[in-house]
Design an enzyme around this catalytic site. Sequence first.
Site, short mmCIF file in Angstrom:
data_model
loop_
_atom_site.label_atom_id
_atom_site.label_comp_id
_atom_site.label_asym_id
_atom_site.label_seq_id
_atom_site.Cartn_x
_atom_site.Cartn_y
_atom_site.Cartn_z
N GLY A 133 43.15 28.17 46.80
CA GLY A 133 43.37 28.79 45.99
C GLY A 133 43.93 30.71 46.73
O GLY A 133 44.14 30.32 48.13
N ALA A 165 26.78 38.17 48.80
CA ALA A 165 26.85 39.13 48.68
C ALA A 165 28.59 39.12 47.72
O ALA A 165 29.52 38.20 47.40
CB ALA A 165 27.68 39.40 49.91
N SER A 166 28.37 40.01 46.62
CA SER A 166 28.87 40.11 46.16
C SER A 166 30.94 40.46 46.25
O SER A 166 31.47 40.53 45.81
CB SER A 166 28.99 40.95 44.94
OG SER A 166 28.42 43.12 45.41
N HIS A 185 40.91 44.87 38.43
CA HIS A 185 41.13 44.03 39.33
C HIS A 185 42.11 43.14 38.58
O HIS A 185 42.86 43.81 37.35
CB HIS A 185 40.13 42.99 39.44
CG HIS A 185 38.88 43.08 40.25
ND1 HIS A 185 38.17 43.71 40.09
CD2 HIS A 185 38.24 42.91 41.82
CE1 HIS A 185 37.31 44.16 40.68
NE2 HIS A 185 37.34 43.32 41.94
N LYS A 189 41.28 37.32 37.60
CA LYS A 189 39.53 37.60 37.55
C LYS A 189 39.39 37.04 35.81
O LYS A 189 39.25 37.76 34.88
CB LYS A 189 39.96 38.79 37.85
CG LYS A 189 38.34 39.00 38.57
CD LYS A 189 37.85 40.47 38.93
CE LYS A 189 35.81 40.31 38.95
NZ LYS A 189 36.14 38.83 40.05
#
Length: 270
Positions: free
Chosen positions: A12, A123-124, A156, A160
């Site tokens: 990816g 974590a984001s 974004h 997404k």
Amino acid sequence: MTLKIAIAGAGGRMGRQLIQAVHSAEGVELGAAFERKGSSLVGTDAGELAGIGHLGVAVSDDLESQKDKFDLLIDFTRPEGSLEHIAFCVANNKKMVIGTTGFDQNGKAAIKAASDKIAIVFASNFSVGVNLVFKLLEKAAKVMGDYCDIEVIEAHHRHKVDAPSGTALSMGEHIAKTLGRDLKTHGVFCREGITGERKRDEIGFSTIRASDVVGEHMVWFADIGERVEISHKASSRMTFANGAVRAGKWLENKANGLFDMTDVLDLNNL
């Protein structure tokens, strides 16, 4: 001792950046790279996949066969895949850095339970700048939050799949916690039609999905006659990849526990 890192979702956009980040970092090396079962990328050299030349690490779709080649797994995939990887890492005592977003409450509970056995940074957002922004938002909320309207705006790329972004939600959570509010109650994620007047204690969210935007976040603290804006713009995924590798190195001597980038960067001592 060199920390051996594996990358999930190696093919990816983020996976390729992570391979580059591991290759360029000191004290770590790429031990394995994974893709989903049956991927056409299986067998491809991970370095060639990432555009940095031959590394001698072939992409695999079988964690079990590669388990002796890595100490820590970095996972920026999707919740269903990440949960499988978590179970594997618990069973084989592998540390994890998790950057996957979109987990439901059951998924988050599974991560918490896994951290009793292994060390995890979850974590984001792994950008150093974004995590500094989290602290700035807490300061702004403490000073202005009860007297102004708060709006979180994020943008974004078109690919997404979750909205609002995990980072936007984390921003809202930092603000809500500072103000003693519950984001589930005070967060407003959709406005359409006749909505009535805005309530002062709302925390609003707006989402943009367009083109190849890497990631942009802005928070308004809007009072009558003035507005404070705190924003962050990412121009390359390498900022997230480098942060994830930094988190992995920080975990090296941790046996278990659940951590985030606040811990990695020691932001609570600012």
